[in-house]
Design an enzyme around this catalytic site. Structure first.
Site, PDB file in Angstrom:
ATOM      1  CE  LYS A 129      -4.086   1.527   2.659  1.00 27.29           C
ATOM      2  NZ  LYS A 129      -4.948   1.106   3.795  1.00 27.29           N
ATOM      3  CB  SER A 166      -8.075   2.772   3.004  1.00 25.59           C
ATOM      4  OG  SER A 166      -7.208   2.238   3.990  1.00 25.59           O
ATOM      5  CB  SER A 211      -8.098  -0.652   5.590  1.00 26.76           C
ATOM      6  OG  SER A 211      -8.858   0.511   5.837  1.00 26.76           O
TER       7      SER A 211
END
Length: 440
Positions: free
Chosen positions: A73, A147, A171
């Site tokens: 990420k 996310s 997330s």
């Protein structure tokens, strides 16, 4: 669902591809998904990694993740790369690689790139990012979840073998659910949390995404463990795998699917599969768990987001997406007294929730209550985003571990997802519960 270790890599190896060919193929695939990757490493950077792995293999070095491809990420640091949090103009070049990422690379895994995410990790739906937004790997009309949207889609879309995201309120579980893969969120502090741009430092955890529970466990074997340099490292007892795995599960007395009949039917079918295998269920009051989650996102604890992002947003209000700015700026309404009162209440809820779960082998929930389309989410972003965290928000503030795994297919063809939640330090047992369910 007995799947071989790292099914993506196994298929490529079976076709005769070398580590070099696999890595470059993954890079090419990543380069073709600008919705999924914020940045992709250059061919030269990947070839340097491959050469190192091949040289170590030639010397007989044990590399448990040799030749596997992975991504991270965009709020996780990789030396020489900017961690933007998917906000162009934010961040600076990282001088050090996050320990979790470095451990994976030292074990032979090949880093491919950095993933799209809900901007500043503020969102659970995957639409809170600059264009192009990440698209669901199964149905592009459905939200990808956030996310850690790109991190999940890269695995579900067969680009990489595994990935790392971040999880504050779900997330690492929500995008796993929407894309039909496994998302494992360890006990907070049981993997190093160093080397990130944080959402809520007190609760942030790096989850692992992969196609199977076995794959996730294999990565966790390499990167797991409390980091003595991490001030938020887990200090409790880490329990080994029990010789006998119990099947006494807690379930909420009431569940809300927010009008999604397919989600309700699928979860009931997943519970029936467990019942048929000998599981027993006891209903519990879920209210204290909901309150714990609400404290993080609907009370003064939300002000923690201002630590990493507040000054940037104040100086650059037009650089941040409106729903993200709204979510972060909400913290400005609270006082220091409010924060302490929220901390006191959270401490009380930890005791209460631990008491409720005592004697159970795990708490079982639907990972998400329902699915939304991208169009629905964009039309009403704040309340619909909150719905996605109905059964995930509470886990990190309460210090629990959790794993989301695919269940039966819904009537509309999308996957369902079931989540096993356990006490801190019981990660190994939780992984085994999840593995047993996916083998049914």
């Amino acid at each position: 669902m007995n799947t071989p270790l790292f099914s993506i890599n196994a298929a490529r190896r079976a076709s005769g591809q070398t580590i070099h060919e696999i890595a470059l193929s993954a890079r090419e695939a990543a380069d073709g998904r600008p919705d999924c990757f914020v940045s992709v490493l250059s061919t030269d950077q990947i070839e340097v990694q491959v050469a190192k792995v091949e040289a170590q293999q030639a010397e007989g070095t044990e590399l448990p993740l040799a030749g596997l491809t992975f991504c991270v990420k965009d709020n996780i640091h990789v030396a020489g790369h900017v961690s933007t949090g998917n906000c162009p103009g934010y961040g600076s070049v990282a001088s050090k690689t996050a320990p979790v990422v470095q451990k994976a690379m030292d074990a032979g895994a090949i880093l491919i790139g950095k993933n799209t995410m809900d901007q500043f990790a503020t969102g659970l739906n995957g639409t809170r990012s600059p264009d192009p937004i990440c698209r669901n790997a199964i149905d592009p009309a459905i939200i990808p979840g956030g996310s850690s949207s790109g991190s999940a889609v890269a695995v579900a879309g067969d680009i990489c073998d595994f990935s790392f995201g971040s999880d504050t309120g779900g997330s690492g579980r929500v995008p796993a659910a929407t894309n039909g893969i496994v998302g494992f969120k360890p006990t907070p502090g049981l993997m190093s949390g160093l080397g990130m741009v944080y959402c809520n430092r007190s609760f942030d955890v790096m989850p692992i995404f992969a196609k199977t529970v076995v794959d996730v466990a294999r990565v966790f074997d390499v990167v797991g463990g409390a980091d003595p340099l991490d001030p938020f490292a887990f200090a409790g007892v880490v329990h080994p795998m029990p010789e006998t795995l119990g099947q006494n599960f807690a379930v909420p007395a009431e569940l809300d699917y927010f009008g999604d009949a397919d989600a309700k039917a699928a979860h009931q079918a997943n519970l029936q599969s467990l019942t048929d295998a000998g599981a027993t269920f006891t209903q519990i009051d879920f209210t204290p768990f909901t309150e714990a989650g609400d404290l993080v996102f609907g009370a003064a604890l939300v002000a923690e987001r201002l630590v990493d992002y507040g000054d940037f947003i104040e100086r650059n209000p037009d650089a941040v997406l409106p729903p993200v700015a709204q979510a972060i700026n909400a913290g400005r309404a609270y006082s220091a007294r409010d924060a302490f009162e929220a901390m006191y209440r959270l401490a009380e809820l930890k005791l209460e929730c631990a008491r409720i779960l005592r004697g159970f082998d795990a708490l079982i929930l639907p990972t998400i209550p329902r699915l939304f389309t991208v169009a629905e989410m964009l039309a009403d972003p704040m309340p619909l985003n909150s719905i996605m965290g109905t059964y995930t928000y509470f886990a990190n503030p309460l210090g629990l571990s959790a794993i989301a795994v695919p269940g039966i297919s819904r009537h509309d063809g999308m996957p369902s997802s079931i989540c096993f939640v356990g006490p801190g330090g019981n990660d190994r047992a939780l992984l085994q519960h999840a593995r047993t369910f996916t083998a049914m």
